[in-house]
Write a protein that holds these residues in place. Structure first.
Motif, short mmCIF file in Angstrom:
data_model
loop_
_atom_site.label_atom_id
_atom_site.label_comp_id
_atom_site.label_asym_id
_atom_site.label_seq_id
_atom_site.Cartn_x
_atom_site.Cartn_y
_atom_site.Cartn_z
N VAL A 184 -6.81 27.01 -4.37
CA VAL A 184 -6.29 28.13 -3.39
C VAL A 184 -6.01 29.22 -4.19
CG1 VAL A 184 -4.25 28.62 -2.02
CG2 VAL A 184 -5.18 26.36 -2.10
N TYR A 185 -6.72 30.36 -3.41
CA TYR A 185 -6.60 31.71 -4.00
C TYR A 185 -6.21 32.85 -3.18
CZ TYR A 185 -7.93 35.59 -7.09
OH TYR A 185 -7.88 36.88 -8.00
N SER A 186 -5.05 33.51 -3.27
CA SER A 186 -4.56 34.43 -2.46
C SER A 186 -4.29 33.81 -1.06
CB SER A 186 -5.47 35.67 -2.57
OG SER A 186 -4.89 36.46 -3.56
N GLY A 187 -4.10 32.78 -0.85
CA GLY A 187 -3.99 32.03 0.45
C GLY A 187 -5.26 31.48 1.05
N ARG A 189 -8.47 28.89 0.72
CA ARG A 189 -8.90 27.81 0.36
C ARG A 189 -10.29 27.67 0.01
NH1 ARG A 189 -7.80 23.31 -2.67
NH2 ARG A 189 -8.74 21.54 -1.67
N ILE A 190 -10.71 27.35 -1.36
CA ILE A 190 -12.10 27.26 -1.67
C ILE A 190 -12.27 25.91 -2.00
CG2 ILE A 190 -13.76 28.42 -3.41
CD1 ILE A 190 -11.68 30.76 -3.88
N ILE A 191 -13.51 25.52 -1.60
CA ILE A 191 -14.11 24.15 -1.53
C ILE A 191 -15.39 24.07 -2.28
CG2 ILE A 191 -12.65 23.22 0.09
CD1 ILE A 191 -15.30 23.20 1.83
N PRO A 192 -15.70 22.95 -3.36
CA PRO A 192 -16.69 23.07 -3.96
C PRO A 192 -18.21 22.73 -3.12
CG PRO A 192 -15.60 21.05 -4.20
CD PRO A 192 -14.76 21.92 -3.56
N ASN A 238 -11.13 27.92 10.06
CA ASN A 238 -9.92 27.86 9.47
C ASN A 238 -9.82 28.74 8.10
OD1 ASN A 238 -8.99 25.92 11.28
ND2 ASN A 238 -10.20 24.19 10.46
N GLN A 239 -10.75 29.69 7.83
CA GLN A 239 -10.74 30.21 6.74
C GLN A 239 -10.91 29.49 5.24
OE1 GLN A 239 -11.04 33.77 7.11
NE2 GLN A 239 -11.40 33.15 9.16
N VAL A 240 -11.70 28.41 5.57
CA VAL A 240 -11.80 27.75 4.13
C VAL A 240 -13.34 28.03 3.87
CG1 VAL A 240 -12.29 25.36 3.22
CG2 VAL A 240 -10.41 25.44 5.02
N LYS A 321 -16.14 38.40 7.13
CA LYS A 321 -16.02 37.03 7.37
C LYS A 321 -14.77 36.37 7.32
CE LYS A 321 -21.11 35.91 7.10
NZ LYS A 321 -22.04 34.61 6.24
N VAL A 322 -14.18 36.94 6.20
CA VAL A 322 -12.70 36.63 5.88
C VAL A 322 -11.69 37.51 6.91
CG1 VAL A 322 -10.86 35.91 4.17
CG2 VAL A 322 -13.39 35.69 3.73
N TYR A 323 -10.72 36.81 7.56
CA TYR A 323 -10.04 37.59 8.58
C TYR A 323 -10.66 38.61 9.29
CZ TYR A 323 -6.87 35.08 5.60
OH TYR A 323 -6.06 33.84 4.98
N PRO A 324 -11.75 38.37 10.06
CA PRO A 324 -12.48 39.37 10.46
C PRO A 324 -11.75 40.37 11.74
CG PRO A 324 -13.28 37.34 11.39
CD PRO A 324 -12.31 37.00 10.44
#
Length: 327
Positions: A184-187, A189-192, A238-240, A321-324
């Motif tokens: 999790v970075y600055s709210g 969620r980053i997945i591999p 979900n901004q993942v 794309k993030v929080y557009p």
């Protein structure tokens, strides 16, 4: 260290819950060079390098640490075959060893060798051809190899005017963070994505430069970069976020640069780039790419003193794309 603004009026401040977050970081690097002149026409250069990087995020929502080491070595030969013909060839390799709460423990090796020949076809026309092979291996079992050619021409149309053209294929293996990030970075969620492929590209350029006086230089070029499996971060509903491969992408554009020194000690540097970044597969604009980029600088030198100012303008991103929908 936060990715998110507090709001539009306080763009340089973080959200209240992120106040006090900080990053602890240590970096060390060392390089050793050796040059051996075997004869007046042949020489060998050897470079050994080592880089160490440690960081720890002390965030309110995540505390993550990482240690990375990157030793490397390159041996390059320079052979002057004749007054108008030279050959450069070499081999290089690096090893990445990472132990991280962000990506886990992983190892990656990259090995490559290359050769490049430059010769004069005519008194005012030079040809450069090259070939490079790369192999990247990751401990997860993924292995990528690429053979990349390139060719370039330079025509000296006069003492003050040159025309150039080049075309080449490129290759980039995914970084550890792009392939294995799970945090999790600055709210966010980053997945591999352990199946992430290496990206490849063909780059083409045609340009010219004019140097009518020692105090004026102009350069203009057009470029087209075609990408296969371009690596891009992609959020879901979900901004993942996960790094994925874009099947086909193309960035075309024009780049100009002017350098002038109207008076001794006073210099100006102005550059402008227009780009058209396209996802060919989806027929859309690539995210987070500006169409217009303008840079300008002025400097003044007097004896041991120098005074300067720089300006940079980037046009608004057309696709976010993030929080557009968040201003």
């Amino acid at each position: 260290s936060s990715l998110l603004w507090r709001n539009q009026r306080q763009a340089l401040e973080v959200s209240p819950e992120a106040i006090g977050d900080y990053v602890e970081s240590q970096k060390y690097g060392a390089n050793l060079f050796h040059k051996w002149v075997a004869s007046k026409n042949f020489g060998v250069q050897t470079r050994v390098s080592y880089f160490y990087n440690y960081w720890k995020n002390w965030y309110h929502d995540n505390i993550t640490a990482s240690t990375a080491q990157k030793p490397g070595m390159e041996v390059q030969g320079d052979w002057q075959l004749s007054d108008s013909n030279s050959l450069i060839f070499g081999v290089e390799g690096t090893w990445d060893h990472v132990v991280s709460g962000l990506v886990g423990p992983h190892d990656q090796t990259v090995f490559g060798f290359y050769a490049q020949n430059e010769r004069a076809l005519l008194s005012n026309l030079n040809l450069t051809i090259g070939l490079r092979y790369d192999n990247a291996w990751v401990d997860s079992g993924i292995s990528d190899s690429e053979l990349n050619p390139k060719v370039g021409l330079v025509w000296k149309a006069g003492d003050k005017f040159r025309v150039r053209a080049s075309s080449g294929r490129g290759f980039r293996a995914p970084s550890m963070s792009e392939r294995f990030s799970d945090s999790v970075y600055s709210g966010l969620r980053i997945i591999p994505n352990p199946d992430l492929k290496s990206e490849t590209a063909w780059s083409h350029e045609v340009g010219a430069n004019w140097n009518p006086t020692p105090f004026l230089y102009l350069d203009v070029s057009g470029f087209m970069n075609d990408y296969w499996d371009l690596i891009e971060p992609e959020p879901d509903a979900n901004q993942v976020v996960q790094f994925i491969n874009v099947t086909r992408a193309r960035i075309t554009g024009v780049e100009t640069n002017v350098k002038a020194m109207p008076f001794p000690g006073l210099g100006f540097d102005i550059g402008y780039t227009f780009m058209n970044p396209q996802d060919i597969e989806l027929d859309t604009t690539l995210a987070y790419r500006p169409r217009h980029l303008l840079t300008a600088g002025v400097s003044f030198n007097y004896q041991q003193f120098e005074l300067g100012a720089d300006f940079r303008y980037i046009s608004r991103f057309e696709v976010i794309k993030v929080y557009p929908n968040d201003d």
